[in-house]
Design an enzyme around this catalytic site. Sequence first.
Site, PDB file in Angstrom:
ATOM      1  N   ASP A 283       0.825  -1.209   0.000  1.00  0.00           N
ATOM      2  CA  ASP A 283       0.000   0.000   0.000  1.00  0.00           C
ATOM      3  C   ASP A 283       0.863   1.264   0.000  1.00  0.00           C
ATOM      4  OD1 ASP A 283      -2.579  -1.429   0.373  1.00  0.00           O
ATOM      5  OD2 ASP A 283      -1.628  -2.007   2.241  1.00  0.00           O
ATOM      6  N   ASN A 424      -9.548   2.888  -4.531  1.00  0.00           N
ATOM      7  CA  ASN A 424     -10.283   1.650  -4.798  1.00  0.00           C
ATOM      8  C   ASN A 424     -11.304   1.406  -3.698  1.00  0.00           C
ATOM      9  OD1 ASN A 424      -9.102   0.549  -7.205  1.00  0.00           O
ATOM     10  ND2 ASN A 424      -7.231   0.173  -6.043  1.00  0.00           N
TER      11      ASN A 424
END
Length: 585
Positions: A283, A424
């Site tokens: 991430d 997302n």
Amino acid sequence: MANDVHQIKLGNSVSFNKEVKIGRPKVRGIDIMRDPILNKGMAFTLEERQLLGIHGLLPPALMDQDAEVFQVMQNFYRWNDDLDRFIFLMCLQDRSEKLFYRVVTENIEQMMPIIYTPTVGLACQKYGMVFRKPRGIYITIHDIGHVYDILCNWPIDDVKAIVVTDGERILGLGDLGAYGMGIPIGKLSLYTACAGVQPHHCLPIMIDVGTNSENIRNDPLYIGLRQPREAGENYNNLIDEFMCAVVRRFGKNCLIQFEDFGNQNAFRLLENYRDRYCTFNDDIQGTAAVAVAGILSSLLITKIPLEKNVFLFLGAGEASIGIARLLVQAITKTGQGLEQTLKQIWLIDSKGLLVKNRPSGGIEEEKLMFAKDHPPMENLEAIVESVKPTTIIGAAAVSGAFTERILAFLAKINKRPVVFALSNPTSKAECTAELAYTATEGRAVFASGSPFPAVTYKGQTLHPGQGNNAYIFPGMALAIIFADIRRVTENLFLAAAESLAKMVTNQHLSEGRLYPPLSTIRQVSLNLAEAVITFAYEHNLAFRYPRPSDIRSSLKEFIFSTDYDSYIPPVYDWPDYAHHHSSKK
């Protein structure tokens, strides 16, 4: 008591003596059909059916793998709902691993939105309903002192890559607790589908410390601990024990990829372990590499040198900080000083523009270097007008944040405004591709985190670039495993970003793409792995010696083949053969 000796008969012609311990079940032909590593379904030949004791257990027709792929795709098209398609594909993976990966790799553009974003987000939210068969390992806060024992329950010894989550920040959906297990499973599926990492080298792990979502805890189908999320000393002790146990069980060269941890833990754990273990956080670092690759590609369209751009981030979490840090590294590589570089990068967090004298209080350590001497501001539109960015990057999961008015202003001050809506799943994207193009009169250079369909504007068809981490982490993992890289540095991610940007052609750019088409992801991952491995050897980060004389050829031999094995020896030790079979190229 002494071992019994059983005679196992394969078909009518071959028999042999096999020693087994009391209580160990006799290997039967049907066991082969139930093992996803060995199962070939209707593609078992007549000879194999006879030798393996499965003659008569299958219908008499003989099919090849191509016919099986066709059958799978006909079933895939029957479903109208993406979640049903997800469940169907997961069941296929549980039934026949090689067929699953053959289907996915041959139809990668269709399959990636199903097995990963955006459908995997919905699958995680409904994981209690879609859960069929356990995959991976679940470790809870109550297992402190026993983590190594739990890892020893995994039947494969040569695990080379682990993806682990604690479920606190799943995509842009928040704290899903044990439902987050869908993410490590999906990520590792892409390790194999996109880069050819051997499936048996991969292990998904869920660290369950509870969840702060009452709705999930009260869900009658919830599969995790029904308690508030535990933090503090117990949490830290569990993670420490987990890291030590992985090295003890699988070796110090086992890659540990942290996935979807909360911001505070993500940065802290990365800093704690990055110099002592083979680890990275996708991430933070994977997102950074794919975004920086897109930015480098965009320069070919805007014609503005990297060091002359102004970058504004909506969001100051893992993704934004990771991208900003790697951007600093990329810009300073041009020769520009750090102080001037930092003036180009602006961040907005939940309290507004990141400034030194903000009235709301202190700034987290990881954000400090990006705080500016500027009056506090909270309104996004006003901030955009004040900062006047050439590039705006959304990673805050605030749907629709990039309004038509903001996009029009960017088009007013930039000939080719660069707009990255990276959040997302698709429902959290800061704007759609269509809005980005129409609001900027077709001049936007656009990329998103989730896929958007092509947009036709004034006769020109534009294909939005998808800044999917799958362009980075599978190839990076392949490089780490192949070259025995034991410390994953920021320079490796910059090398990956530069490699990916170099794969974008003028044809891609003319179509609006900032990344190669997803249909070429296997080739992209191979190219990227080769570049990272070369960099690793040049900077003494690789421990595999002697260095392969031809890295590319060696990689091709190393990666997983989806073709069925045609030779099955008549005599084998069951566990050893299963492992051997899964390792064959």
